[in-house]
Design an enzyme around this catalytic site. Structure first.
Site, PDB file in Angstrom:
ATOM      1  N   HIS A  13       0.875  -1.185   0.000  1.00  0.00           N
ATOM      2  CA  HIS A  13       0.000   0.000   0.000  1.00  0.00           C
ATOM      3  C   HIS A  13       0.903   1.223   0.000  1.00  0.00           C
ATOM      4  O   HIS A  13       1.313   1.713   1.057  1.00  0.00           O
ATOM      5  CB  HIS A  13      -0.910  -0.039   1.230  1.00  0.00           C
ATOM      6  CG  HIS A  13      -1.933   1.058   1.267  1.00  0.00           C
ATOM      7  ND1 HIS A  13      -3.128   0.960   1.943  1.00  0.00           N
ATOM      8  CD2 HIS A  13      -1.948   2.303   0.698  1.00  0.00           C
ATOM      9  CE1 HIS A  13      -3.813   2.075   1.807  1.00  0.00           C
ATOM     10  NE2 HIS A  13      -3.111   2.919   1.054  1.00  0.00           N
ATOM     11  N   GLU A 196     -11.430   3.640   5.495  1.00  0.00           N
ATOM     12  CA  GLU A 196     -10.418   4.560   6.030  1.00  0.00           C
ATOM     13  C   GLU A 196     -11.198   5.687   6.734  1.00  0.00           C
ATOM     14  O   GLU A 196     -11.189   5.781   7.947  1.00  0.00           O
ATOM     15  CB  GLU A 196      -9.534   5.109   4.895  1.00  0.00           C
ATOM     16  CG  GLU A 196      -8.462   6.090   5.360  1.00  0.00           C
ATOM     17  CD  GLU A 196      -7.705   6.751   4.195  1.00  0.00           C
ATOM     18  OE1 GLU A 196      -8.221   6.773   3.060  1.00  0.00           O
ATOM     19  OE2 GLU A 196      -6.585   7.272   4.449  1.00  0.00           O
TER      20      GLU A 196
HETATM   21  N1  ADE Z   1      -4.440   8.763  -2.190  1.00  0.00           N
HETATM   22  C1  ADE Z   1      -3.225   8.842  -1.647  1.00  0.00           C
HETATM   23  N2  ADE Z   1      -3.268   8.497  -0.351  1.00  0.00           N
HETATM   24  C2  ADE Z   1      -4.549   8.168  -0.064  1.00  0.00           C
HETATM   25  C3  ADE Z   1      -5.233   7.725   1.091  1.00  0.00           C
HETATM   26  N3  ADE Z   1      -4.619   7.559   2.264  1.00  0.00           N
HETATM   27  N4  ADE Z   1      -6.562   7.511   1.001  1.00  0.00           N
HETATM   28  C4  ADE Z   1      -7.196   7.694  -0.148  1.00  0.00           C
HETATM   29  N5  ADE Z   1      -6.606   8.106  -1.265  1.00  0.00           N
HETATM   30  C5  ADE Z   1      -5.291   8.338  -1.229  1.00  0.00           C
HETATM   31 ZN    ZN Z   2      -3.667   4.796   0.338  1.00  0.00          ZN
END
Ligand code: ADE
Ligand code: ZN
Length: 339
Positions: A13, A196
């Protein structure tokens, strides 16, 4: 615990645009004759006081605006690969956001040719294997994502999967059902950022509608015990990014991060760096700071490294070879006097 964080590992990631250190941003801006909205490297870094995902994305998209030609993409990626190799990352599956470049008039081919040149160099000179994961920007339309996919399918060397990133709230996975269906029909793997900032229901949608093989972040799955049980039972990996979660206020402090509870619940958790230039650490710092904040054991750290290869899009022989490297390194750690 000293030394444990240098175990062989995969990074799963990692947004290549999120590895853009301000020193390199300024160097490339000057090379391309582009004025930046910040007077200095220090002023750019001074803007890294994020309150949520969107406040970060605003700076992230401003930084990548200086990328214009193949050489720029190469220089960005090789800088990351050098850092990763120094932290014993043996395999990297690297996100890139083609729409953030094509929208500025940079051709898809320019982006991927520059990145691929660096990946070949990384393999040859640094011994680090790598793939690309094409991420769709979820705040743009599904039609835009489909157009991007069609271009990518004509130029798919090294692209192993599609993903979904950018502003999560209000942009549920189901918006991209057809795009992911087409990508999967073409033999690409699928992952998606979910849970998230978005609710656990987005994780469920990513699994059921997009049929992803891994969830990126997934932190908020802990709010839904049935989902936790499903992730464990189906061995669906989560690519966690703990320092990112603190910086973007997904969790208040590293001590509050659910990583250790996820391991205890039997989830295939992995630790990664997300956008390390912006979040205060690359993958090894994520491992080390989590170990300190959450009191992880050597066995926990070894499990995380092992999970990174279990979750990677590798053929079985290669996976087996990497896992063997961890076993060899791990037994040396167990034998070493504790520090
Ligand atoms: N693009 C880059 N980092 C990200 C993240 N943490 N969440 C969503 N999109 C992203
Ligand atoms: Zn990300």
């Amino acid at each position: 615990m000293v030394g444990a964080f240098a175990l062989p590992k995969a990074e799963l990631h990692l947004h290549i645009e999120g590895t853009f250190e301000p020193e390199l941003i300024f160097e490339i801006a000057e090379r391309n004759g582009i004025a930046l909205p910040y007077p200095s490297v220090a002023a750019f870094r001074g803007a890294y006081d994020f309150t949520d995902l969107q406040s970060f994305l605003d700076v992230y998209y401003a930084g990548m605006n200086v990328l214009r030609v193949e050489q720029d993409y190469h220089d960005l990626a090789i800088a990351y690969l050098r850092r990763a190799a120094a932290q014993n990352v043996r395999h990297a599956e690297i996100f890139f956001d083609p729409q953030a470049h094509t929208a500025r008039g940079v051709a898809f081919e320019v982006v991927v040719e520059g990145l691929r040149a660096a990946l070949r160099e990384g393999e040859r000179d640094l011994g680090i294997s790598s793939h690309l994961i094409l991420c769709f920007l979820r705040d743009l339309s599904a039609d835009s994502a489909m157009e991007t996919l069609e271009v990518a399918l004509k130029n798919r060397d090294r692209i192993v999967a599609v993903g979904l990133d950018s502003a999560e709230l209000g942009n549920p996975p189901s918006k991209f059902a057809r795009v992911f269906e087409r990508a999967r029909a073409e033999g690409l793997r699928a992952v998606a950022h979910a849970g998230e900032e978005g609710p656990p229901a987005y994780v469920v949608e990513a699994l059921d509608v997009l049929k992803v093989q891994r969830i990126d972040h997934g932190v908020r799955c802990m709010e839904d015990p049935a989902l936790v049980e499903r992730l464990r039972r189906e061995r669906i990996p989560l690519t966690l990014c703990p320092l990112s979660n603190v910086k973007l206020r997904v969790v208040p402090r590293l001590e509050d991060h659910p990583l250790k509870r996820m391991l205890a619940a039997g989830i295939v958790a992995t630790v990664n760096s997300d956008d390390p230039a912006y979040f205060g650490g690359y993958v090894e710092e994520n491992y080390a700071r989590c170990a300190a904040a959450l009191d992880l054991s050597i066995a926990d750290v070894e499990t995380l490294a092992r999970n990174s290869f279990e979750a990677a899009f590798l053929d079985e022989a290669t996976r087996h070879r990497f896992l063997g490297e961890i076993s060899a390194a791990g037994s040396m750690l167990q034998d070493a006097p504790s520090s």
